[in-house]
Write a protein that holds these residues in place. Structure first.
Motif, PDB file in Angstrom:
ATOM      1  N   ARG A 160       1.622   6.274   9.714  1.00  0.00           N
ATOM      2  CA  ARG A 160       2.075   5.778   8.407  1.00  0.00           C
ATOM      3  C   ARG A 160       3.311   4.911   8.564  1.00  0.00           C
ATOM      4  O   ARG A 160       4.183   5.213   9.374  1.00  0.00           O
ATOM      5  CB  ARG A 160       2.434   6.939   7.468  1.00  0.00           C
ATOM      6  CG  ARG A 160       1.225   7.652   6.887  1.00  0.00           C
ATOM      7  CD  ARG A 160       1.653   8.812   6.009  1.00  0.00           C
ATOM      8  NE  ARG A 160       0.504   9.403   5.340  1.00  0.00           N
ATOM      9  CZ  ARG A 160       0.131   9.119   4.083  1.00  0.00           C
ATOM     10  NH1 ARG A 160       0.852   8.283   3.354  1.00  0.00           N
ATOM     11  NH2 ARG A 160      -0.924   9.692   3.549  1.00  0.00           N
ATOM     12  N   GLU A 192       0.805  -1.227   0.000  1.00  0.00           N
ATOM     13  CA  GLU A 192       0.000   0.000   0.000  1.00  0.00           C
ATOM     14  C   GLU A 192       0.835   1.273   0.000  1.00  0.00           C
ATOM     15  O   GLU A 192       0.335   2.348   0.322  1.00  0.00           O
ATOM     16  CB  GLU A 192      -0.916  -0.009   1.235  1.00  0.00           C
ATOM     17  CG  GLU A 192      -2.005  -1.061   1.134  1.00  0.00           C
ATOM     18  CD  GLU A 192      -2.269  -1.774   2.439  1.00  0.00           C
ATOM     19  OE1 GLU A 192      -1.385  -1.737   3.322  1.00  0.00           O
ATOM     20  OE2 GLU A 192      -3.350  -2.374   2.562  1.00  0.00           O
ATOM     21  N   HIS A 193       2.106   1.169  -0.419  1.00  0.00           N
ATOM     22  CA  HIS A 193       3.018   2.285  -0.182  1.00  0.00           C
ATOM     23  C   HIS A 193       3.224   3.211  -1.382  1.00  0.00           C
ATOM     24  O   HIS A 193       4.032   4.137  -1.301  1.00  0.00           O
ATOM     25  CB  HIS A 193       4.375   1.743   0.278  1.00  0.00           C
ATOM     26  CG  HIS A 193       4.270   0.783   1.429  1.00  0.00           C
ATOM     27  ND1 HIS A 193       3.453   1.028   2.510  1.00  0.00           N
ATOM     28  CD2 HIS A 193       4.838  -0.429   1.652  1.00  0.00           C
ATOM     29  CE1 HIS A 193       3.542   0.014   3.360  1.00  0.00           C
ATOM     30  NE2 HIS A 193       4.363  -0.881   2.850  1.00  0.00           N
ATOM     31  N   GLN A 206      -3.142   3.674   4.106  1.00  0.00           N
ATOM     32  CA  GLN A 206      -1.781   4.207   4.296  1.00  0.00           C
ATOM     33  C   GLN A 206      -1.645   4.968   5.591  1.00  0.00           C
ATOM     34  O   GLN A 206      -0.569   5.011   6.183  1.00  0.00           O
ATOM     35  CB  GLN A 206      -1.414   5.147   3.129  1.00  0.00           C
ATOM     36  CG  GLN A 206      -1.309   4.459   1.783  1.00  0.00           C
ATOM     37  CD  GLN A 206      -1.014   5.433   0.660  1.00  0.00           C
ATOM     38  OE1 GLN A 206      -1.450   6.585   0.705  1.00  0.00           O
ATOM     39  NE2 GLN A 206      -0.303   4.967  -0.352  1.00  0.00           N
TER      40      GLN A 206
END
Lengths: 392, 392
Positions: A146, A77-78, A105
């Motif tokens: 995050r 998901e980065h 995120q």
């Protein structure tokens, strides 16, 4: 003579095991994948021919790998959401899209969204100093908003002294911190759904997950002894979150199950993940359509496959590298593991064994849960190298 | 820090759909494949990263592709056995080996072996002239001993005049011909077994197959209304053939089912195939372990997986290119086919649609055979483009 309408090519960002496990359903569906791997020879790069190596944080690289693709999806998901917006302007649609993905995120954005939706969740607050933590109350959990994963970036804080390290780390890196109440949960559950851009969605049975040190160790599908009303509520919650946030592809809603004074189950949202998820690996052998196939179908806006279970029980046990760094048992584990259990389903990731690293998983299904658990745990422990003396 | 014992690499000769469908279980098992494809971009070359293009009839090419591999297996049965002996001398073991494989390459060698084993088979004789055919008796079937497939190289001969073409063709090419009695069969069956070098073997349920113009069209697993004694006899026969011929990997024994005057079923051996077989594609979704996985396990001499069915009925229907060469419906067929049947399992081969060409198959499983047949036939016809006006 005409040729077949070519199938659209899907770009996949990230070369880990989640991308690797998209390959088999892509083969069956006849859908070509194009991989962006972080390095040569990583897990997915071993099995997807059309690949390039590069940095997912670099827009030019993302543009290169998605050239000729109408859609892009992810192993993780980065990828920066601003890059996904730039790709969208080029005509390459991300699944999930940036507006949805930000909730996977950033935990503060996620908590704010859950509050907006009225989704049940632990009490939480943004904190930046010791006084904020004291005001929130102890004990609590501190999380980086995050960049955390698999238990990293999470601290259980029982005294204000425990908060010093996360606060200092956050101040230094500029990442925001949130505090969450330490939930007295019965167990962790996961509600997995697939959602297509058309809005069609499919909910898998709610599963029970065992996490050890923040890492998924076992999954039981469906969650044993879960009140039907609680299971339905969890599925409806996951479908609602997917719809409200506009998720496309797989959404995993990790949940705490709590039990009230009357003995009834309730769920609280713990985390969201927007990609095939460890708590859905059981679907490869235990559901009509695996999470990986439905993720690809959703990315292509094809009708989703049935998420129905194919067996009464399916158990997934992760294979983690053991404490002994010298064990080289992963492939060597096959003769015993396969001979002992001809029904065993093994999924290895093409990774070297390292202590604590996820290198594969096994799936076992059947009518008897205890039998499935015993078989799955034995096989995983055997591959890990923990049973050498006992079983030889 | 040590690394995992590397898994042995398997060389696969031939880039068709059978090699393609070995890729998914190889991904799951963590076993790398190295492909020899006949041309760039063929079915299996789309999905197996480690590949080279070359001619399987060239020993130097075979040596190059098997370098660093301990075992080699096949998408087809056409690799010259003398080359396999040369590879064995280099330390690369073929599965199946040349002594077994010749029985799948040469129908006369196969018939002689069946006679030696006392396996039930049609009456047959080697023929080279019209007088041989007349002496054998009409009607009969003439077959080339080598090189036929999917109905090619097979002639039904009802008058001596019908024999002229095959006899002339055989004389010209130097290939031997055999005559076989025209069997009055109830239907065709297939008994599929996997056998490992260790001698371990696993027999899949006997299936009924529908052949149209020599091409497999449908498979029903298990064969409906087959006497249990006949099913067991067919499985035992296939296991015995695999053992006596030393087959390693998948063996498909194609059978004619005949019914005697008392109404009892018997089987006669029609053909042998030593590779994953069209009559075993149902196992991808209908058995605990697919024929492709068991073929790889056998090549590695790993314990075989359970061949047990996972559903009461599984139906496989091939997708063949239709009569309209302009239909471009293969990928376009997904929205309707998947929406109509969320349980449908589709396997496409990455091939262009051409009339009569196998480009994929569908698997459907369930408790009701008629329902499975209807769903499978509808989907296959839809992909083929036969239902366009009716269903839109």
């Amino acid at each position: 003579m005409s040729t077949t309408e070519p199938a659209p090519r899907i770009a996949v960002i990230g070369g880990g095991q989640l991308a690797r496990m998209m390959a088999p359903p892509a083969v069956a569906l006849g859908v070509p994948l194009r991989l962006l791997a972080e390095a040569e020879g990583v897990s997915a790069a071993q099995v997807i021919p059309d690949q390039m190596v590069g940095d997912y944080r670099d827009l030019a690289t993302l543009r290169a790998v998605t050239e000729g693709c109408s859609v892009v999806t992810f192993d993780h998901e980065h990828v920066p959401t601003e890059h996904l917006r730039a790709l969208a302007a080029d005509g390459v649609t991300a699944h999930p899209g940036p507006e949805a993905l930000v909730h996977a995120q950033d935990k503060i954005v996620m908590r704010e969204a859950m509050a907006r939706l009225g989704a049940p969740q632990p009490r939480w607050a943004v904190v930046s100093a010791e006084t904020d933590v004291a005001e929130f109350g102890l004990p609590c959990v501190l999380k980086v908003s995050r960049g955390g994963y698999d238990g990293k970036g999470v601290w259980v804080v029982r005294t204000l002294a425990d908060a010093a390290e996360p606060l200092a780390a956050a101040a230094e890196t500029g990442v925001r911190l949130l505090a969450e109440e330490l939930v007295d949960f019965r167990r962790e559950l996961s509600a997995l759904v697939a959602r297509a851009p058309s809005g069609q969605a499919a909910a898998y049975p709610v599963v029970a997950t065992l996490q050890v040190d923040g890492v998924c160790r076992e999954v039981i599908a469906p969650a044993p002894d879960l009140e039907p009303s609680a299971a339905t509520a969890a599925q409806e919650l996951a479908l609602r979150i997917a719809g409200e946030l506009g998720v496309t592809g797989i959404l995993a809603v990790e949940l705490f199950e709590t039990v009230d004074a009357d003995g009834h189950s309730h769920v609280l949202v713990n985390e969201l993940a927007m990609r095939p998820h460890n708590t859905g690996h059981w679907t490869q052998d235990g559901a009509v359509t695996s999470q990986f196939e439905n993720h690809l179908r959703a990315a292509l806006d094809l009708p989703l496959g049935s998420p129905a279970p194919r067996a009464r029980w399916t158990v997934m046990v992760n294979i983690l590298g053991g404490d002994d760094p010298d064990v080289g048992r992963l492939y060597d584990g096959y003769p015993h593991a396969l001979a002992r259990d001809p029904q065993l389903r093994v999924h290895l990731y093409g990774k070297d064994l390292r202590p604590g690293r996820k290198v594969g998983h096994v799936n076992v299904y059947g009518d008897d849960l205890d039998d499935c658990l015993e078989r799955g745990r034995h096989a995983a422990a055997w591959f890990r190298g923990d049973l050498g003396d006992e079983s030889e």
